[in-house]
Design a protein around this motif. Structure first.
Motif, PDB file in Angstrom:
ATOM      1  N   LEU A  10      -3.736   8.531  -2.212  1.00  0.00           N
ATOM      2  CA  LEU A  10      -4.600   8.228  -1.075  1.00  0.00           C
ATOM      3  C   LEU A  10      -4.532   9.336  -0.033  1.00  0.00           C
ATOM      4  O   LEU A  10      -5.549   9.732   0.543  1.00  0.00           O
ATOM      5  CB  LEU A  10      -4.194   6.890  -0.452  1.00  0.00           C
ATOM      6  CG  LEU A  10      -5.002   6.432   0.760  1.00  0.00           C
ATOM      7  CD1 LEU A  10      -6.470   6.237   0.384  1.00  0.00           C
ATOM      8  CD2 LEU A  10      -4.427   5.141   1.335  1.00  0.00           C
ATOM      9  N   GLN A  11      -3.326   9.841   0.213  1.00  0.00           N
ATOM     10  CA  GLN A  11      -3.152  10.921   1.174  1.00  0.00           C
ATOM     11  C   GLN A  11      -3.956  12.150   0.768  1.00  0.00           C
ATOM     12  O   GLN A  11      -4.689  12.734   1.581  1.00  0.00           O
ATOM     13  CB  GLN A  11      -1.679  11.289   1.284  1.00  0.00           C
ATOM     14  CG  GLN A  11      -1.406  12.498   2.184  1.00  0.00           C
ATOM     15  CD  GLN A  11       0.027  12.964   2.090  1.00  0.00           C
ATOM     16  OE1 GLN A  11       0.795  12.405   1.310  1.00  0.00           O
ATOM     17  NE2 GLN A  11       0.385  13.958   2.854  1.00  0.00           N
ATOM     18  N   LYS A  12      -3.845  12.541  -0.486  1.00  0.00           N
ATOM     19  CA  LYS A  12      -4.566  13.724  -0.954  1.00  0.00           C
ATOM     20  C   LYS A  12      -6.069  13.520  -0.853  1.00  0.00           C
ATOM     21  O   LYS A  12      -6.811  14.448  -0.504  1.00  0.00           O
ATOM     22  CB  LYS A  12      -4.162  14.033  -2.398  1.00  0.00           C
ATOM     23  CG  LYS A  12      -2.743  14.572  -2.542  1.00  0.00           C
ATOM     24  CD  LYS A  12      -2.425  14.877  -4.001  1.00  0.00           C
ATOM     25  CE  LYS A  12      -1.017  15.451  -4.141  1.00  0.00           C
ATOM     26  NZ  LYS A  12      -0.684  15.735  -5.562  1.00  0.00           N
ATOM     27  N   TYR A  13      -6.515  12.300  -1.167  1.00  0.00           N
ATOM     28  CA  TYR A  13      -7.947  12.025  -1.095  1.00  0.00           C
ATOM     29  C   TYR A  13      -8.461  12.152   0.332  1.00  0.00           C
ATOM     30  O   TYR A  13      -9.485  12.796   0.581  1.00  0.00           O
ATOM     31  CB  TYR A  13      -8.251  10.630  -1.638  1.00  0.00           C
ATOM     32  CG  TYR A  13      -9.682  10.212  -1.376  1.00  0.00           C
ATOM     33  CD1 TYR A  13     -10.722  10.729  -2.143  1.00  0.00           C
ATOM     34  CD2 TYR A  13      -9.998   9.352  -0.327  1.00  0.00           C
ATOM     35  CE1 TYR A  13     -12.036  10.386  -1.890  1.00  0.00           C
ATOM     36  CE2 TYR A  13     -11.316   8.998  -0.074  1.00  0.00           C
ATOM     37  CZ  TYR A  13     -12.321   9.526  -0.857  1.00  0.00           C
ATOM     38  OH  TYR A  13     -13.629   9.193  -0.587  1.00  0.00           O
ATOM     39  N   ILE A  60       0.855  -1.182   0.000  1.00  0.00           N
ATOM     40  CA  ILE A  60       0.000   0.000   0.000  1.00  0.00           C
ATOM     41  C   ILE A  60       0.895   1.237   0.000  1.00  0.00           C
ATOM     42  O   ILE A  60       1.769   1.371   0.847  1.00  0.00           O
ATOM     43  CB  ILE A  60      -0.920   0.032   1.237  1.00  0.00           C
ATOM     44  CG1 ILE A  60      -1.846  -1.186   1.215  1.00  0.00           C
ATOM     45  CG2 ILE A  60      -1.749   1.305   1.278  1.00  0.00           C
ATOM     46  CD1 ILE A  60      -2.709  -1.298   2.447  1.00  0.00           C
ATOM     47  N   GLY A  61       0.659   2.130  -0.945  1.00  0.00           N
ATOM     48  CA  GLY A  61       1.380   3.397  -0.927  1.00  0.00           C
ATOM     49  C   GLY A  61       2.595   3.448  -1.826  1.00  0.00           C
ATOM     50  O   GLY A  61       3.466   4.289  -1.639  1.00  0.00           O
ATOM     51  N   GLU A  62       2.701   2.549  -2.813  1.00  0.00           N
ATOM     52  CA  GLU A  62       3.839   2.574  -3.726  1.00  0.00           C
ATOM     53  C   GLU A  62       3.440   3.149  -5.078  1.00  0.00           C
ATOM     54  O   GLU A  62       2.269   3.191  -5.445  1.00  0.00           O
ATOM     55  CB  GLU A  62       4.410   1.167  -3.912  1.00  0.00           C
ATOM     56  CG  GLU A  62       5.048   0.629  -2.651  1.00  0.00           C
ATOM     57  CD  GLU A  62       6.042  -0.479  -2.946  1.00  0.00           C
ATOM     58  OE1 GLU A  62       6.813  -0.786  -2.050  1.00  0.00           O
ATOM     59  OE2 GLU A  62       6.031  -1.012  -4.070  1.00  0.00           O
ATOM     60  N   ASN A  63       4.437   3.602  -5.821  1.00  0.00           N
ATOM     61  CA  ASN A  63       4.255   4.095  -7.188  1.00  0.00           C
ATOM     62  C   ASN A  63       3.211   5.206  -7.272  1.00  0.00           C
ATOM     63  O   ASN A  63       2.382   5.236  -8.168  1.00  0.00           O
ATOM     64  CB  ASN A  63       3.863   2.947  -8.128  1.00  0.00           C
ATOM     65  CG  ASN A  63       4.890   1.839  -8.149  1.00  0.00           C
ATOM     66  OD1 ASN A  63       6.092   2.112  -8.109  1.00  0.00           O
ATOM     67  ND2 ASN A  63       4.427   0.600  -8.199  1.00  0.00           N
ATOM     68  N   GLY A  64       3.249   6.124  -6.330  1.00  0.00           N
ATOM     69  CA  GLY A  64       2.335   7.256  -6.355  1.00  0.00           C
ATOM     70  C   GLY A  64       0.991   6.986  -5.726  1.00  0.00           C
ATOM     71  O   GLY A  64       0.190   7.911  -5.544  1.00  0.00           O
ATOM     72  N   ASP A  65       0.691   5.724  -5.393  1.00  0.00           N
ATOM     73  CA  ASP A  65      -0.598   5.398  -4.786  1.00  0.00           C
ATOM     74  C   ASP A  65      -0.751   6.043  -3.418  1.00  0.00           C
ATOM     75  O   ASP A  65      -1.834   6.512  -3.047  1.00  0.00           O
ATOM     76  CB  ASP A  65      -0.749   3.875  -4.658  1.00  0.00           C
ATOM     77  CG  ASP A  65      -1.055   3.220  -5.997  1.00  0.00           C
ATOM     78  OD1 ASP A  65      -1.351   3.963  -6.949  1.00  0.00           O
ATOM     79  OD2 ASP A  65      -1.003   1.989  -6.079  1.00  0.00           O
TER      80      ASP A  65
END
Length: 656
Positions: A190-193, A181-186
């Protein structure tokens, strides 16, 4: 468990974080199972979550496991704290190879351990694969094991190793990969959302589970509309793990229910890095906390996930739990496809599952199928029969399940994001589409509300009871009632016993099973004193819809109106449910004027309350006047609602 970011704290998924910024996870720890070792014991496979009472015990465990598998171990990295205790430790396979450039290359197999606050050591990561053949280093592993034993006290050698969950989870670990969770820009997406949602929705909730290195392990969130919808429809919740079980790129788990139209409604979402009991327990506890500590009355899960079932028992001990029937029946063809009489077997199994009215009839027919098709050694069918009380309709109909997944045409697990998530969808893409999916669902519900409120579904009989449901229920639920009124024509009623106040009826229904006409007999008990009717088919208990057998008896008794207890608020069309007007980032356009007026009035009421609350007399004055005002407004709005003209184009607009 790991550490927990609270939804009221700022979020930075990509930062390393610090302990001062975190709130410790308070829910009850997962129960640990000790395993005692002697010379002949087999070690369980190492996996994240295993806990040891000391560094020496951890070293002894991995040494013994390595000896068992045929490789040696050594310490790759360790770090001590100010107190002299090892805070961080990596034990690796001792195999070293040389590349063409004569540089050392270490085998990837290893375990990472960290010291916990209670003095125990926990495996945070485990790599099982080796870059070499196992078994050739048996002597080396024995030598290292003996050197390791010199550092151990005898009492440590005799101690057990604690591990998470139950026995077969370690065996299944080889088949499960940890989601990232949280790799390659994901992570940034998610943080911005989450930050944007919290800014736009004051009731937005999220929780983040971090591992000992402050990396994102699990995530849960729910917007204000979903939380408010839970108040109306959270009595029964389906846990959809389709994305996990089918290995989607997005490790998504959704909590879904059904609304007053029978449509799927979302309560919350989660992202899980691992499908173990610890992760599911954290997720269920997050849902419970989000919903103000109110657990669902019933919960439906995938029957294959033992870790999830264990978590349900831990977090929701008083909640009814059953398996998704449609999920089980979807697996039926592939599990019996190789049988010589496949089609006949499939039809017989479907018949016993969907059409057996009683538990005894189900058991009898099931055993007959096993005997006729020589399936006594079929492990899958044997396990299903042993757990029949968790899924078979004849066993679960006695409780209310809102009609979820009980017939051959019900959608599998009420998948909420169909069309928005595929196997190749990334987390970033999902987050970008999330609002569109929820807006689509909200618009679809709004259109159904408009149709139900402003159009009447024609009755199919002259029964006043049908007209009673026509005026109360939404179109979708009234159609279900009509289906029973139509089926009433196939029922023949006869009196079995009558003591004056309580009458017992036998209702014989003409049915078609496997294209052959047959008769089905049910018992209906009617109490003339309180107009109470109970049918052995238990359709009302399960779906909240009066069955054709009960309607036939009520007609026989010349009942013109059923009590309110048989018209559930859950299916009513004339109830204003507050979640429909909750402010969200994906607000339904038609509700925007209403939402703006609501927000304005709430702000004014808050200012009035602040002034009135200073004294008891002023507080009582406002309270009394508000009660009177509410009664007048309810009468006024009812009149306005009846006289209002609805835009025909909007009311006839349909979403496929």
């Amino acid at each position: 468990m790991g550490e927990l970011y609270h939804s009221h704290a700022p979020l930075d998924i990509n930062s390393s974080g610090s302990e001062e910024n975190l709130i410790s996870h308070s829910p009850e720890e997962i129960k640990l199972e000790p395993i005692s070792f002697d010379e002949n014991d087999a070690c369980p496979v190492p996996r994240p979550g295993m806990v040891f009472s000391s560094e020496a015990e951890a070293r002894f465990y991995y040494t013994k496991y390595a000896h068992q598998m045929g490789f040696g171990i050594m310490t790759r990295t360790s770090k001590k704290g100010h107190d002299g205790k090892v805070k961080y430790l990596i034990l690796v396979c001792s195999e070293i190879t040389r590349s063409d450039a004569l540089r050392k290359q270490y085998c990837a197999a290893r375990i990472n351990l960290t010291l916990r606050k209670d003095g125990t050591y926990r495996i945070n990561a485990a790599t099982l694969g080796h870059s070499h053949e196992l078994g050739s280093h048996h002597l080396l592993s024995s030598d290292i094991e003996m050197r390791g034993k010199r550092t151990l006290d005898q009492e440590v050698i005799d101690m057990g190793v604690n591990r998470i969950s139950y026995k077969n989870e370690c065996r299944n670990h080889l088949q499960k990969e940890r989601h990232l969770i949280g790799e390659n820009g994901d992570g940034e997406a998610l943080q911005k959302y989450l930050v944007r949602m919290q800014e736009q929705d004051g009731n937005f909730f999220y929780a983040i589970d971090l591992d000992d290195f402050f990396r994102v392990r699990n995530v849960f969130w729910a917007d204000g509309r979903s939380r408010a919808a839970y108040e109306s429809f959270g009595d029964v919740v389906t846990v959809d793990t389709t994305c996990l079980s089918n290995r989607y790129k997005v490790p998504l788990v959704t909590f879904v229910g059904v609304n007053h139209h029978g449509q799927s409604v979302l309560f919350g979402c989660g992202l899980l890095s691992c499908e173990d009991s610890e992760s599911f327990t954290w997720l269920f506890q997050s849902l419970l906390h989000c919903m103000s500590g109110v657990p669902p009355q019933g919960i439906i899960t995938d029957h294959c996930c033992k870790a999830m079932q264990k978590a349900v028992e831990t977090v929701y001990p008083s909640t009814r739990h059953r398996w998704c029937l449609s999920n089980i029946m979807e697996k039926l063809p592939q599990l019996i496809h190789g049988h010589a009489n496949y089609k006949s077997l499939r039809n017989r199994l479907k018949n016993v599952v969907y059409d057996a009215p009683t538990t005894s009839e189900f058991e009898g027919k099931w055993k007959k199928i096993v005997e006729d098709f020589d399936l006594k050694d079929n492990k899958w069918l044997k396990e299903l029969f042993l757990e029949r009380h968790c899924w078979a309709p004849s066993f679960v109909r006695g409780e209310f399940w809102a009609g979820m997944s009980i017939n051959p045409h019900s959608e599998s697990m009420h998948a909420f994001f169909d069309g928005y998530v595929s196997r190749q969808t990334t987390l970033k893409q999902f987050v970008d589409q999330y609002d569109h999916a929820l807006q689509y669902k909200a618009e679809k519900e709004y259109i159904a509300d408009i149709h139900s409120s402003n159009n009447s579904q024609a009755c199919v009989t002259k029964s006043p009871i049908e007209r009673q449901f026509q005026s109360a229920y939404t179109h979708a639920k009234f159609l279900e009632v009509q289906h029973e009124f139509v089926g009433k024509a196939d029922c023949n009623v006869s009196v079995a016993s009558d003591d004056g106040s309580v009458c017992c009826y036998n209702v014989i229904e003409d049915v078609i099973i496997e294209d052959k006409p047959k008769e089905s007999v049910v018992e209906v008990i009617y109490n003339r004193v309180d107009c109470d009717v109970k049918c052995s088919c238990r359709l009302f208990e399960f779906r909240g819809i009066l069955c054709r057998h009960s309607l036939a008896v009520l007609s026989q008794e010349r009942v013109k109106e059923v009590p309110c207890k048989y018209i559930l608020d859950r299916w009513r069309k004339n109830i204003r449910r507050k979640y429909a007007y909750t402010k969200t980032s994906y607000g339904v356009q038609h509700f925007e004027p209403h939402g703006q007026r609501l927000e304005l009035l709430c702000n004014q009421f808050n200012s009035i309350a602040a002034v009135a609350a200073e004294f008891e007399d002023t507080s009582s004055f406002v309270k009394d006047n508000l009660c009177n005002l509410k009664e007048k407004l309810e009468t006024w709005t009812t009149l306005l609602r009846k006289s209002s003209q609805v835009d025909v184009e909007k009311s006839n607009y349909m979403i496929d």
